[in-house]
Design an enzyme around this catalytic site. Sequence first.
Site, PDB file in Angstrom:
ATOM      1  N   LYS A 228       2.993  11.138   9.625  1.00  0.00           N
ATOM      2  CA  LYS A 228       2.990  11.023   8.533  1.00  0.00           C
ATOM      3  C   LYS A 228       3.211  12.305   7.935  1.00  0.00           C
ATOM      4  CE  LYS A 228       0.732   6.749   7.474  1.00  0.00           C
ATOM      5  NZ  LYS A 228      -0.650   5.825   7.356  1.00  0.00           N
ATOM      6  N   ARG A 262      -3.855   2.803  14.322  1.00  0.00           N
ATOM      7  CA  ARG A 262      -2.561   2.977  14.505  1.00  0.00           C
ATOM      8  C   ARG A 262      -1.256   3.711  14.871  1.00  0.00           C
ATOM      9  NH1 ARG A 262       0.547   1.903  10.308  1.00  0.00           N
ATOM     10  NH2 ARG A 262       2.580  -0.294  10.572  1.00  0.00           N
TER      11      ARG A 262
HETATM   12  N1  HH2 Z   1       0.382   2.805   7.076  1.00  0.00           N
HETATM   13  C1  HH2 Z   1       1.161   2.475   7.451  1.00  0.00           C
HETATM   14  C2  HH2 Z   1       1.562   0.966   7.096  1.00  0.00           C
HETATM   15  N2  HH2 Z   1       0.443   0.029   6.758  1.00  0.00           N
HETATM   16  N3  HH2 Z   1      -1.656  -0.030   7.718  1.00  0.00           N
HETATM   17  C3  HH2 Z   1      -3.582   0.762   8.053  1.00  0.00           C
HETATM   18  N4  HH2 Z   1      -3.909   0.374   8.375  1.00  0.00           N
HETATM   19  N5  HH2 Z   1      -3.312   1.751   7.704  1.00  0.00           N
HETATM   20  C4  HH2 Z   1      -2.164   2.377   7.791  1.00  0.00           C
HETATM   21  O1  HH2 Z   1      -2.214   4.166   7.019  1.00  0.00           O
HETATM   22  C5  HH2 Z   1      -1.267   1.919   7.394  1.00  0.00           C
HETATM   23  C6  HH2 Z   1      -0.640   0.923   7.119  1.00  0.00           C
HETATM   24  C7  HH2 Z   1       2.335   3.584   6.783  1.00  0.00           C
HETATM   25  O2  HH2 Z   1       3.077   3.499   8.010  1.00  0.00           O
HETATM   26  P1  HH2 Z   1       4.723   2.786   8.592  1.00  0.00           P
HETATM   27  O3  HH2 Z   1       4.295   1.419   9.082  1.00  0.00           O
HETATM   28  O4  HH2 Z   1       5.137   3.693   9.859  1.00  0.00           O
HETATM   29  O5  HH2 Z   1       5.235   2.884   7.231  1.00  0.00           O
HETATM   30  P2  HH2 Z   1       5.949   2.118   6.380  1.00  0.00           P
HETATM   31  O6  HH2 Z   1       4.984   2.069   5.731  1.00  0.00           O
HETATM   32  O7  HH2 Z   1       7.010   3.043   5.891  1.00  0.00           O
HETATM   33  O8  HH2 Z   1       6.086   0.829   7.034  1.00  0.00           O
END
Ligand code: HH2
Length: 295
Positions: A228, A262
Amino acid sequence: MARLGPVAARWRLVDRNLSLDRPVIAGILNVTPDSFSDGGAFLDPEVAAEHAFAMVEDGAGIIDIGAESTRPGAEGIPADVEWQRLGPVFDALTDLPVPISVDTTRVEVAERALDAGAVAINDVSGGRTPGLVELAARTGAGLVLMHMRGNPRTMQEDTRYHDVVADVRDVLSTARDLAVAVGCESEQVALDPGLGFGKSVEGNLELIARLDELVSLGAPVWIGPSRKSFLGSLLDSPADERLEGTIAACVTALAGGARVFRVHDVAPVARALGVAWAVEAARRNESESGRAEST
Ligand code: HH2
């Protein structure tokens, strides 16, 4: 370091309990064209499925599948597009040996994912999406309530809080009470402070540093620091060069009582958490023998 109180030992997922007597890694599978760090890499269902099995080999105890990016500024997509991306991936994962959570804020998508084999809903709206918590109550699916201020389009507009940790704890505690009031068992509900979702760099750090205050609510705690931008700010590095920062955040959060991590980079995080967990076990043994000696 202050001694941590009791940490939730299991998480209820429909008809099974996921043991949290050691750290569990939730491997991220983003079936999206536009996720902030791996957009487009897993849009092909076959490639996505292969990646899921590889993450299990590497030590993932859950696979968290999402088809809509929630990066700051992201526009939503219609539910049918979301399911067009997810459906074929679920079809290819019927033999996956670990539980699947679906990262969605659409009731109809969550419902189809549960029918297709998911056993948990990762709700980044923290219970604010009408119908999603009721679906978890009806099906017994695990539910992750994540803290986010506003929505992905607006969440970084104002990241000031009076006390970010107290605020996030209050919001999540109320969201869990509401989930229980509509019929969820409290063992079904995990909480997540939502790193990067409407938080400043300092806010994210404080949430990790004082994670025990969230853990003290008694629910399993998820944490998602992976790649992040607060790590990018600290390290002055792009998303693909934040692994050390991700590991440092996970190890610190483990000591604070987080039990589900995660992450994108499962193998190195699993190795680091394996060592950190052995240190935690030594700490627990030492405090137990200290107690025995003083009795
Ligand atoms: N962060 C993201 C998405 N879902 N769910 C939980 N429970 N906690 C988190 O910190 C979280 C989440 C964002 O990360 P990522 O999926 O890598 O990115 P994107 O939303 O751009 O797909």
